[in-house]
Design an enzyme around this catalytic site. Structure first.
Site, PDB file in Angstrom:
ATOM      1  N   LYS A 167       5.203  -0.525   3.496  1.00  0.00           N
ATOM      2  CA  LYS A 167       5.654  -0.498   2.094  1.00  0.00           C
ATOM      3  C   LYS A 167       7.126  -0.885   2.036  1.00  0.00           C
ATOM      4  O   LYS A 167       7.911  -0.490   2.911  1.00  0.00           O
ATOM      5  CB  LYS A 167       5.438   0.909   1.526  1.00  0.00           C
ATOM      6  CG  LYS A 167       5.713   1.033   0.027  1.00  0.00           C
ATOM      7  CD  LYS A 167       5.468   2.465  -0.479  1.00  0.00           C
ATOM      8  CE  LYS A 167       5.695   2.584  -1.983  1.00  0.00           C
ATOM      9  NZ  LYS A 167       5.479   3.956  -2.480  1.00  0.00           N
ATOM     10  N   SER A 181       2.671   4.302  -6.769  1.00  0.00           N
ATOM     11  CA  SER A 181       3.501   3.136  -6.521  1.00  0.00           C
ATOM     12  C   SER A 181       3.078   2.337  -5.287  1.00  0.00           C
ATOM     13  O   SER A 181       3.444   1.176  -5.161  1.00  0.00           O
ATOM     14  CB  SER A 181       4.958   3.547  -6.360  1.00  0.00           C
ATOM     15  OG  SER A 181       5.131   4.357  -5.213  1.00  0.00           O
ATOM     16  N   SER A 219       1.906   8.855  -5.318  1.00  0.00           N
ATOM     17  CA  SER A 219       1.975   7.420  -5.039  1.00  0.00           C
ATOM     18  C   SER A 219       1.214   6.960  -3.806  1.00  0.00           C
ATOM     19  O   SER A 219       1.085   5.763  -3.585  1.00  0.00           O
ATOM     20  CB  SER A 219       3.439   6.984  -4.897  1.00  0.00           C
ATOM     21  OG  SER A 219       4.026   6.846  -6.160  1.00  0.00           O
TER      22      SER A 219
END
Lengths: 487, 493
Positions: free
Chosen positions: B78, B159, B183
């Protein structure tokens, strides 16, 4: 507590000044409060900056245990409450010298709570000043505006350096008290070793809170003069600010709560920003840091590590060593002096004679040379030897002065100088009597005057005899023999 | 031969170790899948060479008998994790072009364990969002489609939406995620994969771009529970550079996996039965309860009375911390600097932050600034801290009656891109089931529980006691074994 008599004379009568000080003291440590970067003064710009200090993305603060320990030791030295549980808060504001966009400080739960400090201002009664709190926080970086015509440069070497903010109660009533407070605080910090106290290098500076009121009346509105960096300036800033406030009030104005700056060149304070445009710092607990919890062992170690502090040392010098109050005070005011003196004692110097010599001779010489006691060309061991040579009669006071001068010049030991240059004092009565006879023979008119009642001429004969003896005659013996010869 | 991109973390690790295939073949296959999947916009940076170098090292390590726990496993990282020498932006224009000279602790641990990096994964900007629509570099598109014959583009969740899309679309066998209020779990649920947020403090936050420090936790996202356990073991561990890191040994979670829940009590919190919850979610929940019983667990109803305050509490604390954490993006030292002609410092700040931050980030900075302001601090922030303590106490009390909690992960299946982007409050409601455990710092995971009538995956959430990741993983495994979830998106890209 005795109120000092300091008053501002205004058109409407006398005004009393109320003073509180917030002293920012840089904690002596190898590395910064929350990073491993070094803290040495005077390094190349941006050479002591870690990723944390530059607030790079994802960087986190980790408390430096040594900084916490030093602040705790300072609190203990000020008889202050040490909070077993404290916490760091963020003080949020934007400025180019503040990479994180916030300063990590302690607003809500400081490390150290209430304490006190005894001050003894010159020509005034001793007074206890309350300490409200001590908290630890990060210093900011430095902006440099003189490097480029249209740009400012940022030096982050100081960014993240550990500071203690030592906040007094508004207990001071005169510039002299404030000056005495800063001096005493600096003395204690140096004893403890938690701050070097170098105000000119910025490792200690004061925010000065001043208000005025009719004696004993309601507290007035205060102003805060920031970053004052010498004892003299603290006193000057207070004096100017108090007089300014009296003038404003007596002219029908009101004092606004504001931040001011002291201009040392002009000796005046100037408005920096008022409360209306003050920042809203949005303090909140720093979520990157856990609360600081101190255990008893940590506190016990900190307490055990404290040296003898100036007040205790002074009492001991007076009581155990039998020094005069003045000498004890002078020797203990600065930790370096006390250390030097005690090193002399450890080398065998007698306390009283050693103290007198240090205060009159060594201080005089250092003053002339513009050196601190730490830079003294003569060591405590050498000093102890010199004092011992006076004590055993080898050197007279004046010979000792000569020898000391030579020690300063050459770095040689007193004994060596005495031997090599034959500066030993003599009590050889035969030699002295012979010189006295010559002096009397050479000055018949002075002898007649002396015998006619001019007692003061005795000094003349002493001087002549000493000179003839090359300064090496024992003055006591000279006195005795001269008296006999002139009878 | 097996399609290598169908393999998960454990399969790849074991296959490389056994010599069934080479790590280079694996990396090559995933690199190709990444390239082929660009329509999903899941990757902000592709690093095929990094994956190949790590693969070659793995093949060499096998030859010399020095295999590491993740040798031969290529992963997606990420973009919130700083990666040394590889652009890291948190999907924000503010950090466009920022190349960290350091590696985050979590990604560094994975790389040191032998993993390779396929690239940096797209996400909601600064991890703020639940749909990936706040990315400054275009939203990720979910690989999933509804079975209604329409072609609506769906949200991959957020997210960590690049992570969920990449794993679900077989572009990576596993990925790192971060979870501040859900998330990891919500995007995992939206895409039919597994993801676990460990106990706060298990994974170091050092080098991970901060959103809300007291909530942020890294965790893995992968195809199944075992893969999550393997990755979490590699990511966890004490880090002296993070003062909130837990100084505890990392348990052998993979070895401890067991789907037998005999003697375990599974709590079902009644307050999670929220108004307007779709019947499909309720049905999924009941199915999950049946799985748990089947695995030998006893079901107990528990109460978490302050649940309804969790969302407002979260949306005070998280923005408050974010407003301060994001103050460092000021144009002075790195990242974007917008310096209009003749601008002074304040004007530079204003221009830089106006340009660099997206609308959602600005919204949260404004909210956070407001709740910390003089005069509002006690009413909002202090109150929220108190409620947070009550929520923690709720969980402590519930865990005197049960060992894990079972809830839905999200109140709906994946929604369409654009459906909620104009309504921040509707978007925030997506976090309603995930936020309470974040506030309490508890381990929680999402595992696929089934499909809704539109053919979209739904997730079940398991919440455990602090430090009981094993209990969470085991309950997850029990569901996984019984749900037999094999659905995957058809490849349209």
């Amino acid at each position: 507590m005795t109120d000092s008599p300091y008053r501002i004379q205004g058109a409407t009568g006398e005004w009393e000044v109320v003073i509180g000080l917030e002293v920012h003291a840089q904690i002596t440590s190898q590395s910064k409060l929350f990073s491993g970067a070094a803290t040495a003064f005077g390094a190349e710009p941006n050479s002591q900056v870690s990723l944390v200090d530059a607030a790079m993305p994802g960087m986190l603060p980790v408390p430096n245990g040594e900084c916490i320990r030093q602040a705790v030791r300072t609190g203990l030295a000020l008889d202050a409450q040490i909070n077993r549980w404290s916490r760091f808060d963020r003080k949020n504001y934007f400025y180019a010298d503040l990479p994180q966009g916030y300063q990590i400080s302690q607003l809500y739960h400081p490390l150290v709570g209430e304490g006190s400090l005894l001050i003894e201002p010159e020509d005034a009664a001793p007074k206890t000043i309350g300490i409200e709190r001590i908290h630890v926080e990060q210093d900011a970086g430095k902006l440099m505006h003189d490097q480029h015509p249209t740009r400012s440069y940022v030096d982050l070497n100081r960014s993240g350096v550990a500071l203690m903010e030592i906040v007094s109660r508004p207990d001071m009533r005169s510039p002299a008290e404030a000056g005495a407070y800063v001096k005493k605080l600096r003395s204690i910090l140096r004893y403890v070793g938690s701050c070097d106290g170098n105000m000119e290098q910025g490792s200690m500076r004061a925010d000065v809170n001043v208000s005025v009121r009719k004696p004993g009346g309601e507290l007035g509105t205060r102003t805060e003069t920031k970053n004052v960096n010498s004892v003299r300036f603290v006193m000057a800033a207070i004096e100017h600010e108090a007089k300014r406030q009296v003038a404003v009030i007596e002219d029908g104005g009101t004092i606004i709560q504001e931040t001011r700056l002291f201009d040392p060149d002009k000796g005046v304070t100037r408005s920096m920003r008022s409360k209306e445009d003050a920042h809203d710092y949005r303090y909140f607990p720093d979520p990157d840091l856990l609360p600081l919890e101190l255990d008893e062992a940590f506190l016990a170690d900190a307490l055990a590590s404290l040296p003898e502090l100036p007040d205790a040392k002074r009492a001991r010098y007076e009581g155990e060593l039998g020094l005069s109050a003045y000498n004890a005070d002078v020797l203990t005011a600065d930790v370096e002096t006390a250390r030097w003196f005690e090193a002399m004692l450890a080398e065998g110097a007698p306390a009283k004679a050693g103290a007198n010599w240090l205060i009159s001779e060594l201080f005089g010489a250092l003053n002339r040379l513009g050196k601190t006691i730490g830079e003294s060309p003569v060591s405590p061991r050498q000093a102890a030897e010199l004092v011992a040579l006076v004590g055993d009669g080898t050197l007279s006071g004046s010979l000792a002065k000569q020898v000391f001068e030579l020690m300063l010049e050459t770095g040689q030991d007193a004994g060596v100088i005495v031997e090599e240059r034959g500066l030993k004092q003599t009590s050889d009565t035969g030699a002295i009597e012979a010189e006295i006879a010559r002096v009397i023979a050479a000055n018949p008119d002075k002898v007649a005057d002396y015998k006619g009642g001019k007692d003061k001429l005795f000094g003349f004969f002493v001087g002549q005899t000493m000179r003839a003896m090359g300064g090496k005659a024992n003055p006591g013996v000279v006195n005795d023999l001269l008296k006999k010869a002139l009878e | 031969m097996t399609n290598l991109t169908d393999l998960g973390v454990a399969d790849i690790r074991d296959g490389v170790a056994a010599g069934t295939f080479s790590a280079r073949d694996v990396a090559t296959a995933f690199n190709a899948a990444v390239e082929q999947g660009r329509a999903l916009n899941a990757w902000l940076v592709e690093t095929p060479d990094h994956a190949l170098v790590a693969a070659d090292a793995a093949d060499a390590a096998r030859a010399s008998g020095d295999l590491k726990p993740l040798s031969g496993v290529p992963l997606g990282i990420k973009d919130l994790f700083c990666t040394k020498g590889v652009e890291t932006t948190a999907a924000s224009g503010m950090l466009k072009g920022f190349v960290p000279p350091y590696e985050s602790t979590v990604s560094g641990k994975l790389l040191n364990a032998g993993a390779g990096m396929l690239g940096k994964l797209n996400m909601d900007q600064f991890a703020m969002g639940s749909s990936n629509e706040t990315s400054a570099f275009g939203n990720v598109v979910s690989p999933w489609k509804r079975n209604d014959g329409g072609n609506a583009a769906l949200a991959p969740g957020g997210s960590s939406g690049g992570s969920s899309a990449a794993v679900s679309a077989r572009m990576a066998p596993g990925a790192t995620g971060t979870d501040t209020g859900g998330s990891i779990r919500q995007p995992a649920a939206f895409t039919g994969i597994s993801g676990i947020k460990p106990t706060y403090g298990r994974c170091s936050r050092w080098g991970t771009i901060a959103f809300a420090s007291s909530l942020d936790q890294a965790g893995p996202m992968a195809r199944d529970v075992r893969d999550c356990a393997i990755l979490l073991e590699a990511m966890s561990g004490f880090d002296a550079k993070d003062a909130t890191s837990l100084d505890l040994p990392v348990p052998a979670w993979e070895k401890g996996l067991s789907a037998d829940l005999k003697g375990k009590r599974v709590g079902v919190p009644k307050e999670y039965r929220v108004d307007g919850m779709p019947p499909e979610i309720e049905a999924l929940w009941q199915q999950g309860i049946a799985y748990m019983k089947d695995a030998g667990a006893e079901i107990v109803e528990v109460s978490l009375p302050h649940t309804k305050y969790a969302l407002p509490t979260y949306y005070i604390i998280a923005p408050a911390e974010a407003s301060s954490n994001l103050a460092r993006y000021d144009g002075v030292r790195y990242g974007l600097r917008d310096l209009p002609d003749g601008a002074n410092l304040q004007e530079m700040y204003a221009a830089t932050r106006a340009d660099g931050f997206g609308a959602e980030v600005k919204r949260r900075i404004m909210v956070g600034t407001y709740v910390l302001s003089a005069g509002f601090y006690d009413a909002y922030f202090t109150k929220a801290q108190k409620v947070r303590a009550l929520i923690v106490r709720d969980f402590e009390h519930a865990f005197t009656q049960c060992d894990v909690l079972l809830t839905p992960t999200a109140p709906s299946a994946a929604f369409g891109l654009g459906e909620k982007s104009d309504d921040p409050l509707a978007m925030y409601l997506n976090d309603v089931f995930t936020v309470p455990s974040s506030l309490a710092g508890l381990p929680a995971m999402s595992v696929p529980g089934g499909l809704d009538t539109q053919g979209l995956p739904l997730g079940l959430q398991i919440i455990g006691r602090a430090l009981d990741e094993q209990g969470v993983l085991n309950a997850g495994l029990a569901i996984e074994e019984r749900a037999g979830f094999t659905a995957r998106p058809g490849q349209w890209w």
